[in-house]
Design a protein around this motif. Sequence first.
Motif, PDB file in Angstrom:
ATOM      1  N   PRO A 272      32.619   5.925 -49.164  1.00 35.92           N
ATOM      2  CA  PRO A 272      32.813   7.300 -49.624  1.00 35.92           C
ATOM      3  C   PRO A 272      32.596   7.380 -51.139  1.00 35.92           C
ATOM      4  N   VAL A 273      31.975   8.446 -51.572  1.00 35.54           N
ATOM      5  CA  VAL A 273      31.611   8.606 -52.979  1.00 35.54           C
ATOM      6  C   VAL A 273      32.086   9.972 -53.460  1.00 35.54           C
ATOM      7  N   GLU A 274      32.485  10.028 -54.722  1.00 32.47           N
ATOM      8  CA  GLU A 274      32.847  11.298 -55.350  1.00 32.47           C
ATOM      9  C   GLU A 274      31.706  11.718 -56.269  1.00 32.47           C
ATOM     10  N   LEU A 275      31.212  12.930 -56.097  1.00 37.10           N
ATOM     11  CA  LEU A 275      30.115  13.453 -56.902  1.00 37.10           C
ATOM     12  C   LEU A 275      30.686  14.326 -58.012  1.00 37.10           C
ATOM     13  N   ALA A 276      30.410  13.958 -59.253  1.00 38.74           N
ATOM     14  CA  ALA A 276      30.920  14.718 -60.395  1.00 38.74           C
ATOM     15  C   ALA A 276      30.221  16.072 -60.467  1.00 38.74           C
ATOM     16  N   LEU A 277      30.997  17.122 -60.633  1.00 43.10           N
ATOM     17  CA  LEU A 277      30.442  18.471 -60.675  1.00 43.10           C
ATOM     18  C   LEU A 277      30.101  18.916 -62.082  1.00 43.10           C
ATOM     19  N   ASP A 278      30.350  18.072 -63.069  1.00 43.24           N
ATOM     20  CA  ASP A 278      30.023  18.379 -64.463  1.00 43.24           C
ATOM     21  C   ASP A 278      28.818  17.539 -64.866  1.00 43.24           C
ATOM     22  N   ASP A 279      27.866  18.168 -65.554  1.00 39.80           N
ATOM     23  CA  ASP A 279      26.640  17.468 -65.936  1.00 39.80           C
ATOM     24  C   ASP A 279      26.867  16.413 -67.007  1.00 39.80           C
ATOM     25  N   ASN A 280      27.916  16.556 -67.818  1.00 43.24           N
ATOM     26  CA  ASN A 280      28.072  15.662 -68.975  1.00 43.24           C
ATOM     27  C   ASN A 280      29.485  15.093 -69.025  1.00 43.24           C
ATOM     28  N   LEU A 281      29.654  13.949 -68.377  1.00 42.60           N
ATOM     29  CA  LEU A 281      30.970  13.303 -68.377  1.00 42.60           C
ATOM     30  C   LEU A 281      31.322  12.753 -69.752  1.00 42.60           C
ATOM     31  N   SER A 282      30.329  12.514 -70.597  1.00 42.19           N
ATOM     32  CA  SER A 282      30.607  12.002 -71.941  1.00 42.19           C
ATOM     33  C   SER A 282      31.408  13.002 -72.765  1.00 42.19           C
ATOM     34  N   LEU A 283      31.198  14.294 -72.533  1.00 42.24           N
ATOM     35  CA  LEU A 283      31.989  15.308 -73.243  1.00 42.24           C
ATOM     36  C   LEU A 283      33.458  15.218 -72.837  1.00 42.24           C
ATOM     37  N   HIS A 284      33.704  14.975 -71.565  1.00 41.80           N
ATOM     38  CA  HIS A 284      35.077  14.758 -71.119  1.00 41.80           C
ATOM     39  C   HIS A 284      35.661  13.516 -71.800  1.00 41.80           C
ATOM     40  N   GLY A 285      34.827  12.480 -71.939  1.00 42.61           N
ATOM     41  CA  GLY A 285      35.285  11.267 -72.609  1.00 42.61           C
ATOM     42  C   GLY A 285      35.657  11.514 -74.054  1.00 42.61           C
ATOM     43  N   GLY A 286      34.873  12.345 -74.736  1.00 39.77           N
ATOM     44  CA  GLY A 286      35.214  12.703 -76.114  1.00 39.77           C
ATOM     45  C   GLY A 286      36.532  13.446 -76.193  1.00 39.77           C
ATOM     46  N   ALA A 287      36.766  14.327 -75.220  1.00 38.62           N
ATOM     47  CA  ALA A 287      38.036  15.064 -75.188  1.00 38.62           C
ATOM     48  C   ALA A 287      39.204  14.110 -74.952  1.00 38.62           C
ATOM     49  N   VAL A 288      38.998  13.129 -74.073  1.00 35.47           N
ATOM     50  CA  VAL A 288      40.050  12.137 -73.823  1.00 35.47           C
ATOM     51  C   VAL A 288      40.417  11.404 -75.103  1.00 35.47           C
ATOM     52  N   ALA A 289      39.393  10.947 -75.838  1.00 36.18           N
ATOM     53  CA  ALA A 289      39.647  10.221 -77.089  1.00 36.18           C
ATOM     54  C   ALA A 289      40.415  11.090 -78.084  1.00 36.18           C
ATOM     55  N   CYS A 290      40.026  12.362 -78.178  1.00 41.65           N
ATOM     56  CA  CYS A 290      40.674  13.246 -79.155  1.00 41.65           C
ATOM     57  C   CYS A 290      42.127  13.531 -78.796  1.00 41.65           C
ATOM     58  N   THR A 291      42.401  13.741 -77.508  1.00 42.68           N
ATOM     59  CA  THR A 291      43.789  14.050 -77.134  1.00 42.68           C
ATOM     60  C   THR A 291      44.714  12.872 -77.384  1.00 42.68           C
ATOM     61  N   VAL A 292      44.198  11.654 -77.225  1.00 48.04           N
ATOM     62  CA  VAL A 292      45.013  10.472 -77.518  1.00 48.04           C
ATOM     63  C   VAL A 292      45.275  10.382 -79.017  1.00 48.04           C
TER      64      VAL A 292
END
Length: 357
Positions: A272-292
């Motif tokens: 089973p696979v999960e398909l990301a619905l957002d084109d740019n996961l790197s932007l989410h990664g940047g948000a993760v870094a900033c919130t920390v």
Amino acid sequence: CEALDFVNHRLTGVWAGSLMNATCKWNYDSRNRKFCEDLYALLGVPDLGAKLPQRIVDIGDVVAPMLPEMARTLGIPGNPVVVQGGIDAHMGTFGADAVTPGSMLFIGGTSNVHLTQVPDDGRNIRGVWGPYPNALTPGLRMIEGGQVSAGSILQWLSNTIFGLDDAGVRSLCAAADAIEPDSTGLLALDYWMGNRTPYRDARLRGAFLGLSLSHDRASIYRAAVTAVALGAANVVFDLEKQGVAIDRIVMSGGIMKNRLWLEATIDAIGKPVELALDDNLSLHGGAVACTVALGLFPDLTTAAHALRAPVVKRTPDFNRHRQYLAMLADYREATDVLTPVFHRLSGNVESTRTERV
């Protein structure tokens, strides 16, 4: 320096390297937090360490306050700070919440990349880039599998060889989709630009085996899609054979735009696979870094789980999975048998290039 370091320098006036980039690209010793001067000397660049940014900053730590003039230029009010990030695809693992061991981010595009983390227990994992200790999160090692050519093979076939426009490609995919993977009478090998994982052999080459005058474009394209899917499954299965847990896979990238390729890959892997619905996961990664950095979450793993991109789940067709498993045995056998031939052919090409130069 990396492009990341240069941008951060323009924003802050400070030179700093990312722990991720330094570990993955500069052979930085992330356990002892030092440059490997002896390695640089062996490579003939003994002064390299002195030329690189000397301050190495972890993902999610503050590089420095943003220069007031840069904040004004960008229209950012208040007193903004610049937070350290890392390599684009690797930052996407935060957006996929694929940080803990057992999770994998699979990015399908021109090439394929398979990103996962393993315990820092000293195991020797073959056929990957890395392992990179502490590069993504403390206490774990990131490993990076990959297929050097993937979507590029399909584009090469449809555009360069077949000369199709977008409408023609859609028609070709529809015709190929009606063909069962094991019914073409063809076996293709996806080593157009060599192999990264699991063979780590730059001199492997692509092939179509079993061609006859009855084969048409659709069957050849179907065989190429199957080859790329088998290559992806071969990466996953080889890592699992080495004890790397892969219990959850998140997919993203250009593969999402080619339903035939996407479904073939899911079916070949058989999980089973999960398909990301957002084109740019790197932007989410940047948000993760900033919130920390801002103290909104205690660590990157917690933030990644809270801020992960939405997904939709897909299950494989297990009847087709059985077809792919049978074909994978032929794929591996053909690779073993043809490797000496590929080496000779790639050597001939390199010799010709040298003579022309």
